[in-house]
Design a protein around this motif. Sequence first.
Motif, PDB file in Angstrom:
ATOM      1  N   ARG A 141      33.943 -24.852 -85.734  1.00  0.00           N
ATOM      2  CA  ARG A 141      33.305 -25.363 -84.583  1.00  0.00           C
ATOM      3  C   ARG A 141      34.112 -26.545 -84.382  1.00  0.00           C
ATOM      4  NH1 ARG A 141      28.847 -24.033 -82.167  1.00  0.00           N
ATOM      5  NH2 ARG A 141      27.960 -22.819 -84.081  1.00  0.00           N
ATOM      6  N   ALA A 142      34.399 -26.923 -83.234  1.00  0.00           N
ATOM      7  CA  ALA A 142      35.117 -28.178 -82.947  1.00  0.00           C
ATOM      8  C   ALA A 142      36.726 -28.230 -84.091  1.00  0.00           C
ATOM      9  CB  ALA A 142      34.248 -29.453 -83.025  1.00  0.00           C
ATOM     10  N   GLY A 143      36.825 -27.046 -84.232  1.00  0.00           N
ATOM     11  CA  GLY A 143      38.348 -27.150 -85.005  1.00  0.00           C
ATOM     12  C   GLY A 143      38.024 -27.143 -86.479  1.00  0.00           C
ATOM     13  N   ILE A 144      36.853 -27.317 -86.951  1.00  0.00           N
ATOM     14  CA  ILE A 144      36.770 -27.351 -88.281  1.00  0.00           C
ATOM     15  C   ILE A 144      35.881 -26.280 -88.935  1.00  0.00           C
ATOM     16  CG2 ILE A 144      35.621 -28.993 -90.081  1.00  0.00           C
ATOM     17  CD1 ILE A 144      37.969 -30.315 -88.549  1.00  0.00           C
ATOM     18  N   VAL A 145      36.206 -25.839 -90.146  1.00  0.00           N
ATOM     19  CA  VAL A 145      35.658 -24.633 -90.610  1.00  0.00           C
ATOM     20  C   VAL A 145      34.068 -25.074 -90.804  1.00  0.00           C
ATOM     21  CG1 VAL A 145      35.499 -23.205 -92.854  1.00  0.00           C
ATOM     22  CG2 VAL A 145      37.572 -23.628 -91.720  1.00  0.00           C
ATOM     23  N   HIS A 178      42.632 -27.311 -89.895  1.00  0.00           N
ATOM     24  CA  HIS A 178      42.059 -27.867 -88.367  1.00  0.00           C
ATOM     25  C   HIS A 178      42.751 -26.958 -87.547  1.00  0.00           C
ATOM     26  CE1 HIS A 178      42.307 -30.544 -85.054  1.00  0.00           C
ATOM     27  NE2 HIS A 178      41.039 -31.161 -85.507  1.00  0.00           N
ATOM     28  N   CYS A 179      41.780 -26.371 -86.937  1.00  0.00           N
ATOM     29  CA  CYS A 179      42.102 -25.299 -85.838  1.00  0.00           C
ATOM     30  C   CYS A 179      41.627 -25.711 -84.386  1.00  0.00           C
ATOM     31  CB  CYS A 179      41.532 -24.018 -86.120  1.00  0.00           C
ATOM     32  SG  CYS A 179      41.892 -23.521 -88.012  1.00  0.00           S
ATOM     33  N   GLU A 180      42.002 -24.966 -83.323  1.00  0.00           N
ATOM     34  CA  GLU A 180      41.856 -25.257 -81.899  1.00  0.00           C
ATOM     35  C   GLU A 180      40.522 -24.771 -81.578  1.00  0.00           C
ATOM     36  OE1 GLU A 180      45.235 -24.702 -79.481  1.00  0.00           O
ATOM     37  OE2 GLU A 180      46.360 -26.196 -80.167  1.00  0.00           O
TER      38      GLU A 180
END
Length: 194
Positions: A141-145, A178-180
């Motif tokens: 969510r929002a790029g964070i696990v 850190h993902c999109e």
Amino acid sequence: MTLLLRAEKSVAVGIVQALEAANAQATPDAALQAWLARCPNATPELRDTLAREPLLPTLVHESIAKQMAFNKALSTGDVDIPQRPPEGMVFNPVRSGAPRTAEPLQTGAVRVSCERKPQPALRGALGWSGDLLLRARISTRAGIVETADFSLPLPGDPPPAVVDFFRGNVIRALAGYHCEGDHVFEQEFQFKVD
């Protein structure tokens, strides 16, 4: 946190004022029950305090106290991410949705773009040798696990302590991802110890 602690013109106050302007009714008891339903791991001491004190200031104070205690313990080397969750801890389920696939890509799979995806760094001694494959179903969510569920897709019966060791190392790696955007995806972690 600075915004939450400001007495005037804070984000929290602005949200409350906007809700009141839209004729929302303040129901502190309902807010408390909603929070308790979403946070089943609240300690008995915190529950007792919430029964007597206002919700938002109590939670802000609790968060600051826990963060300061953790930072102090971490700086002295007295604390680390535990290998195994505490007994009785209740987890939020991974969000529903068709899982996408992280590296390596499969035919037809949707790529999840992650700027930072550190490999698990094995820490500590392990008196075991063999192969272990962990499959993680991960939501961001929002790029964070946000959550991760683990399974052992291959037959075999590694000792629980071995599974805990590798799962703990994978969790430490996932904390650095850190993902999109918001995704649900699966990733496999294969370990071979000689």
